[in-house]
Design a protein around this motif. Structure first.
Motif, PDB file in Angstrom:
ATOM      1  N   LEU A  49      37.305  17.478  78.661  1.00  0.00           N
ATOM      2  CA  LEU A  49      37.929  16.113  78.669  1.00  0.00           C
ATOM      3  C   LEU A  49      38.610  15.540  77.308  1.00  0.00           C
ATOM      4  CD1 LEU A  49      37.615  13.095  79.691  1.00  0.00           C
ATOM      5  CD2 LEU A  49      35.148  12.998  78.497  1.00  0.00           C
ATOM      6  N   VAL A  50      37.988  15.836  76.326  1.00  0.00           N
ATOM      7  CA  VAL A  50      38.465  15.569  75.022  1.00  0.00           C
ATOM      8  C   VAL A  50      39.981  15.944  74.892  1.00  0.00           C
ATOM      9  CG1 VAL A  50      38.250  15.575  72.275  1.00  0.00           C
ATOM     10  CG2 VAL A  50      36.476  15.472  73.840  1.00  0.00           C
ATOM     11  N   ARG A  51      40.192  17.208  75.380  1.00  0.00           N
ATOM     12  CA  ARG A  51      41.491  17.906  75.158  1.00  0.00           C
ATOM     13  C   ARG A  51      42.560  17.042  76.025  1.00  0.00           C
ATOM     14  NH1 ARG A  51      38.968  23.049  76.077  1.00  0.00           N
ATOM     15  NH2 ARG A  51      38.320  23.840  74.054  1.00  0.00           N
ATOM     16  N   SER A  52      42.073  16.657  77.214  1.00  0.00           N
ATOM     17  CA  SER A  52      42.839  16.121  78.078  1.00  0.00           C
ATOM     18  C   SER A  52      43.276  14.680  77.790  1.00  0.00           C
ATOM     19  CB  SER A  52      41.860  15.895  79.466  1.00  0.00           C
ATOM     20  OG  SER A  52      41.238  14.765  79.419  1.00  0.00           O
ATOM     21  N   LEU A  53      42.870  14.031  76.686  1.00  0.00           N
ATOM     22  CA  LEU A  53      43.496  12.770  76.117  1.00  0.00           C
ATOM     23  C   LEU A  53      44.711  13.077  75.264  1.00  0.00           C
ATOM     24  CD1 LEU A  53      40.019  11.109  75.261  1.00  0.00           C
ATOM     25  CD2 LEU A  53      41.536  10.744  77.501  1.00  0.00           C
ATOM     26  N   ARG A  54      44.913  14.288  74.844  1.00  0.00           N
ATOM     27  CA  ARG A  54      46.160  14.514  74.116  1.00  0.00           C
ATOM     28  C   ARG A  54      47.463  14.033  74.639  1.00  0.00           C
ATOM     29  NH1 ARG A  54      44.962  20.978  72.762  1.00  0.00           N
ATOM     30  NH2 ARG A  54      43.148  20.835  71.480  1.00  0.00           N
ATOM     31  N   GLY A  55      48.147  13.218  73.812  1.00  0.00           N
ATOM     32  CA  GLY A  55      49.404  12.550  74.247  1.00  0.00           C
ATOM     33  C   GLY A  55      49.109  11.299  75.202  1.00  0.00           C
ATOM     34  N   MET A  56      47.858  11.198  75.386  1.00  0.00           N
ATOM     35  CA  MET A  56      47.640   9.828  76.237  1.00  0.00           C
ATOM     36  C   MET A  56      47.315   8.634  75.414  1.00  0.00           C
ATOM     37  SD  MET A  56      44.825   9.656  79.619  1.00  0.00           S
ATOM     38  CE  MET A  56      44.806   8.266  80.421  1.00  0.00           C
ATOM     39  N   VAL A  57      46.363   8.980  74.357  1.00  0.00           N
ATOM     40  CA  VAL A  57      45.716   7.752  73.838  1.00  0.00           C
ATOM     41  C   VAL A  57      46.203   8.025  72.193  1.00  0.00           C
ATOM     42  CG1 VAL A  57      43.943   7.870  75.341  1.00  0.00           C
ATOM     43  CG2 VAL A  57      43.804   9.226  73.324  1.00  0.00           C
TER      44      VAL A  57
END
Length: 335
Positions: A49-57
């Protein structure tokens, strides 16, 4: 009601890591949930989940870690360290019961951004009664001492969170003065009592005799204290709430069923919640938007189905605990 709206990038994730707790709080029955620990998300799923935020937030994105008692989650400080390495902020809300010297040292070296300790009374008897376990107040005092001992200049800031209720109403101002004078503490923040967690929703809950120690019985008295807290905030006291938040608390204590937002609930705008089993949602009263075990938040944030659920949130007219307490914004948009 339908409306066009700008979908913002998320700024917060409120992450309930477990439903386990050693306390027996009288305004929360999470501790009584018969959950299946084996079904909680794994550490790898959490990290995904934490990795999935890369480039998004952006770098100001913050994880609010809570429970239950978050320190009962195996590897929680490793998760904190991983989040910090990814460049995001963290705050942990804890009852302080497990913070001995070793735990305090580990917390202060974990990369945690800030730690908030729940304290509901200036008198030990008040806090222990509300939290349902004798000695919990003294544990908090020791926890603050240990955390301060191991804190470095850039270490986690220590704050207090207090729930406003009938039982502690006469102690709120003294508690505020104590925090103001205690240089170990960053601030005190307040939340208004809601219907106890994990009970079936009942809009008349505050009228029941069994909840008379929770709901302020004298609205005039509560109003006066809210005004005084607002004055202290305007005068520079270490209070985390926006000063106008206390005006909303006043209205809420007059009539908890009168919707306080003038336009809409804003929970769908910039935050999402995650429960111990991975479910992602804006509000527990609406459908989930996904699950971190199977879905990528980056992919579903802008999906048509998420937009539909976001609209359901905007249409809601309930003073839930999240809307009234956790994501309050002043009418001019300042948090």
């Amino acid at each position: 009601m339908d409306q066009d709206f700008l979908i913002r990038k998320p700024k917060y994730c409120c992450w309930v890591l477990n439903y386990r707790c050693m306390l027996r709080c009288r305004m929360c029955y999470i501790w009584d949930i018969k959950g299946d620990k084996s079904q909680e998300t794994t550490m790898e799923e959490k990290k995904r989940l934490v990795r999935s935020l890369r480039g998004m937030v952006g770098p100001d994105f913050e994880f609010h870690l809570s429970g239950g008692e978050p320190l009962m989650t195996e590897g929680v400080l490793d998760l904190v360290n991983f989040i910090a390495d990814e460049g995001y902020k963290t705050n942990m809300v804890t009852n302080g019961f497990l913070i001995d010297e070793k735990m305090a040292e580990d917390i202060m070296s974990s990369g945690l951004g800030s730690i908030t300790i729940s304290l509901d009374g200036m008198n030990p008897q008040t806090h222990d009664y509300i939290r349902g376990v004798n000695g919990s107040y003294s544990r908090i005092m020791k926890a603050i001492e240990y955390l301060h001992r191991f804190r470095r200049d850039n270490g986690p800031k220590i704050s207090i969170l207090t729930v406003i209720m009938e039982r502690n109403l006469d102690e709120l101002l003294k508690l505020t003065e104590w925090v103001q004078e205690d240089k170990r503490l960053e601030m005190i923040s307040f939340q208004a009592i809601n219907q106890p967690f994990c009970e079936d929703m009942d809009k008349e809950w505050f009228r029941e005799d069994k909840n008379s120690f929770l709901w302020p019985q004298d609205a005039g008295k509560a109003s006066s204290i809210m005004e005084r807290l607002r004055e202290l905030r305007l005068n520079g006291y270490k209070i985390g709430n926006h000063h106008n938040h206390f005006l909303h608390f006043k209205e809420y204590f007059k009539d908890p069923n009168e919707f306080l937002k003038k336009i809409k609930c804003n929970l769908g705008d910039y935050e999402f919640h995650v429960d111990p089993y991975g479910k992602m949602f804006f509000c527990c009263l609406t459908d989930p938007i996904g699950n971190i075990k199977t879905d990528d938040i980056n992919k579903i944030w802008y999906s048509p189905e998420t937009k539909r659920i976001r609209q359901d949130v905007y249409n809601c007219r309930k003073n839930c605990h999240i809307m009234i307490n956790c994501f309050y914004e002043d009418e001019d948009g300042r948090a």
